[in-house]
Design a protein around this motif. Structure first.
Motif, short mmCIF file in Angstrom:
data_model
loop_
_atom_site.label_atom_id
_atom_site.label_comp_id
_atom_site.label_asym_id
_atom_site.label_seq_id
_atom_site.Cartn_x
_atom_site.Cartn_y
_atom_site.Cartn_z
N LEU A 1 0.82 -1.21 0.00
CA LEU A 1 0.00 0.00 0.00
C LEU A 1 0.86 1.26 0.00
O LEU A 1 0.54 2.24 -0.67
N SER A 2 1.95 1.23 0.76
CA SER A 2 2.82 2.40 0.81
C SER A 2 3.44 2.67 -0.56
O SER A 2 3.59 3.83 -0.98
N GLU A 3 3.78 1.61 -1.28
CA GLU A 3 4.32 1.77 -2.64
C GLU A 3 3.24 2.29 -3.59
O GLU A 3 3.49 3.16 -4.42
N ARG A 4 2.04 1.74 -3.45
CA ARG A 4 0.95 2.14 -4.34
C ARG A 4 0.53 3.59 -4.11
O ARG A 4 0.27 4.34 -5.06
N LEU A 5 0.48 4.00 -2.85
CA LEU A 5 -0.03 5.33 -2.50
C LEU A 5 1.07 6.36 -2.30
O LEU A 5 0.79 7.52 -2.02
N HIS A 6 2.34 5.92 -2.39
CA HIS A 6 3.49 6.80 -2.18
C HIS A 6 3.50 7.37 -0.75
O HIS A 6 3.74 8.56 -0.54
N TYR A 7 3.25 6.50 0.19
CA TYR A 7 3.31 6.84 1.61
C TYR A 7 4.65 6.35 2.18
O TYR A 7 5.26 5.42 1.65
N THR A 8 5.06 6.96 3.29
CA THR A 8 6.23 6.48 4.03
C THR A 8 5.82 5.26 4.85
O THR A 8 4.81 5.30 5.58
N LEU A 9 6.59 4.18 4.77
CA LEU A 9 6.31 2.97 5.53
C LEU A 9 7.03 3.03 6.87
O LEU A 9 8.26 3.17 6.91
N ILE A 10 6.28 2.91 7.95
CA ILE A 10 6.84 2.85 9.30
C ILE A 10 6.60 1.45 9.82
O ILE A 10 5.51 1.11 10.28
N SER A 11 7.63 0.60 9.74
CA SER A 11 7.46 -0.80 10.11
C SER A 11 7.74 -1.02 11.58
O SER A 11 8.31 -0.16 12.26
N ASP A 12 7.34 -2.19 12.06
CA ASP A 12 7.45 -2.50 13.49
C ASP A 12 8.89 -2.57 13.93
O ASP A 12 9.82 -2.57 13.13
N ILE A 13 9.06 -2.66 15.21
CA ILE A 13 10.35 -2.57 15.87
C ILE A 13 11.40 -3.48 15.24
O ILE A 13 11.18 -4.65 15.01
N GLN A 14 12.58 -2.90 14.99
CA GLN A 14 13.69 -3.66 14.44
C GLN A 14 14.78 -3.94 15.48
O GLN A 14 15.61 -4.81 15.29
N SER A 15 14.77 -3.17 16.59
CA SER A 15 15.91 -3.23 17.50
C SER A 15 15.70 -4.13 18.71
O SER A 15 16.56 -4.23 19.57
N ILE A 16 14.53 -4.79 18.81
CA ILE A 16 14.32 -5.74 19.91
C ILE A 16 15.14 -7.00 19.63
O ILE A 16 15.07 -7.57 18.54
N PRO A 17 15.94 -7.47 20.59
CA PRO A 17 16.72 -8.70 20.38
C PRO A 17 15.81 -9.88 20.02
O PRO A 17 14.75 -10.06 20.63
N THR A 18 16.20 -10.65 19.02
CA THR A 18 15.35 -11.74 18.58
C THR A 18 15.13 -12.79 19.65
O THR A 18 14.11 -13.48 19.65
N HIS A 19 16.08 -12.91 20.59
CA HIS A 19 15.93 -13.94 21.63
C HIS A 19 14.89 -13.56 22.67
O HIS A 19 14.46 -14.40 23.45
N LEU A 20 14.45 -12.29 22.68
CA LEU A 20 13.52 -11.85 23.71
C LEU A 20 12.17 -12.55 23.58
O LEU A 20 11.58 -12.98 24.57
N LEU A 21 11.69 -12.70 22.33
CA LEU A 21 10.42 -13.38 22.15
C LEU A 21 10.53 -14.87 22.46
O LEU A 21 9.61 -15.47 23.01
N ASP A 22 11.65 -15.47 22.13
CA ASP A 22 11.87 -16.88 22.50
C ASP A 22 11.84 -17.02 24.02
O ASP A 22 11.23 -17.95 24.55
N PHE A 23 12.48 -16.09 24.70
CA PHE A 23 12.48 -16.02 26.16
C PHE A 23 11.04 -15.90 26.68
O PHE A 23 10.62 -16.57 27.63
N PHE A 24 10.24 -15.07 26.02
CA PHE A 24 8.85 -14.83 26.42
C PHE A 24 8.01 -16.09 26.26
O PHE A 24 7.28 -16.50 27.18
N TYR A 25 8.10 -16.73 25.09
CA TYR A 25 7.25 -17.88 24.81
C TYR A 25 7.64 -19.12 25.62
O TYR A 25 6.82 -20.03 25.78
N ARG A 26 8.85 -19.15 26.13
CA ARG A 26 9.25 -20.28 26.97
C ARG A 26 8.47 -20.31 28.28
O ARG A 26 8.17 -21.37 28.82
N ASP A 27 8.18 -19.12 28.81
CA ASP A 27 7.42 -19.04 30.06
C ASP A 27 6.73 -17.67 30.10
O ASP A 27 7.25 -16.70 30.65
N ILE A 28 5.56 -17.59 29.48
CA ILE A 28 4.86 -16.32 29.33
C ILE A 28 4.54 -15.69 30.68
O ILE A 28 4.75 -14.50 30.90
N GLU A 29 4.05 -16.48 31.59
CA GLU A 29 3.64 -15.95 32.89
C GLU A 29 4.82 -15.31 33.63
O GLU A 29 4.69 -14.26 34.25
N ARG A 30 5.96 -15.93 33.54
CA ARG A 30 7.13 -15.44 34.27
C ARG A 30 7.81 -14.26 33.57
O ARG A 30 8.33 -13.35 34.21
#
Length: 216
Positions: free
Chosen positions: A25-54
Motif C-alpha cells: 500500500l505504501s508503494e501504491r499510494l506513495h506513503y512512508t512505511l513505518i514498520s514494526d520494531i527492528q531493535s528488539i533482540p530476537t531472543h527476547l520473544l523466544d524467552f517470552f514464549y518459553r514461560d509467558i507468565e514469568r
C-alpha cells in the motif's frame, strides 16, 4: 484514492500479512512505511514464549520502550518534514498485549510507565485496517514457519489475544476501522486486491467497515 489520510495503521495478529500489505500500500499510494520494531533482540520473544507468565512484564516493557523511542523519533522528524505514513504498529499495541499477558499487579506497574511514555506521542491514525484470520489458521501458519519461539504458541493464547483486540477496537470512535478477513484471499495482496481495498478506503465511514476482498 481521493480521500487523503495522513496516518494509516495496519494491524492484526501474527501471520496475518500486516507488513506485506503495508509495504504494498505504501508503494501504491506513495506513503512512508513505518514498520514494526527492528531493535528488539530476537531472543527476547523466544524467552517470552518459553514461560509467558514469568517473562511477560520484562517483554512488554521492552517492547513499550522501543516503540516509544521509534514513534518519538518519527514525531520529531515529522515536525520538519511532514509525511503521509502507513504504520504496522502503534504504541497502543503494547497496551493491548499487556492487558492480556500481565497479571493485575504487573499491569499496575506497566500502566504507570505506559501513561508516562504514551502521553507525549500525539500520533493519531486517520484510518485503521485490521487484518483478521481465524485462530486455527494463524496457528497453522505459525507451525509452518515458526520464528523466535513462536512454535510454543497455543490456540488458546491466540483466541484470548484476539478477544482483547476485539475489545480494544470495539471502543474506537470517530475514525474508520476496516475489518479485513484475509482468509478469503487466495492470491495474496495482488494488484486486484490492492485496487479493491484502495477504492474501499474512499467510501468508509467512522466506525467498523467490513471489507470483502474480490473473489477469483
Amino acid at each position: 484514492m481521493t480521500v487523503i489520510y495522513k496516518n494509516i495503521l495496519i494491524d492484526g495478529l501474527p501471520k496475518t500479512g500486516k507488513k506485506e500489505l503495508a509495504r504494498k500500500l505504501s508503494e501504491r499510494l506513495h506513503y512512508t512505511l513505518i514498520s514494526d520494531i527492528q531493535s528488539i533482540p530476537t531472543h527476547l520473544l523466544d524467552f517470552f514464549y518459553r514461560d509467558i507468565e514469568r517473562n511477560a512484564l520484562l517483554t512488554e516493557l521492552s517492547f513499550l520502550i522501543q516503540r516509544y523511542k521509534q514513534l518519538n523519533t518519527i514525531m520529531v522528524s515529522d515536525l520538519y518534514r511532514p509525511n503521509r505514513s502507513i504504520f504496522t504498529f502503534s504504541i497502543e499495541k503494547s497496551k493491548i498485549y499487556a492487558t492480556y499477558t500481565l497479571n493485575d499487579q504487573e499491569l499496575v506497574v506497566f500502566e504507570k510507565i505506559y501513561e508516562m511514555l504514551s502521553t507525549p506521542i500525539p500520533i493519531n491514525y486517520d484510518l485503521i485496517v485490521f487484518l483478521y484470520s481465524s485462530p486455527k489458521n494463524i496457528l497453522k501458519k505459525i507451525k509452518e514457519n515458526p520464528k523466535n519461539g513462536e512454535e510454543r504458541i497455543s490456540l488458546e493464547y491466540i483466541e484470548g489475544l484476539l478477544k482483547v483486540y476485539y475489545n480494544h477496537y470495539s471502543k474506537i470512535r470517530g475514525i474508520p476501522l476496516i475489518f479485513f478477513e484475509i482468509q478469503n484471499i487466495n492470491k495474496g495482496f495482488d494488484d486486484e486486491t490492492l485496487d479493491s481495498i484502495v477504492n474501499f478506503m474512499d467510501n468508509v465511514r467512522p466506525g467498523i467497515n467490513l471489507y470483502n476482498p474480490p473473489h477469483p
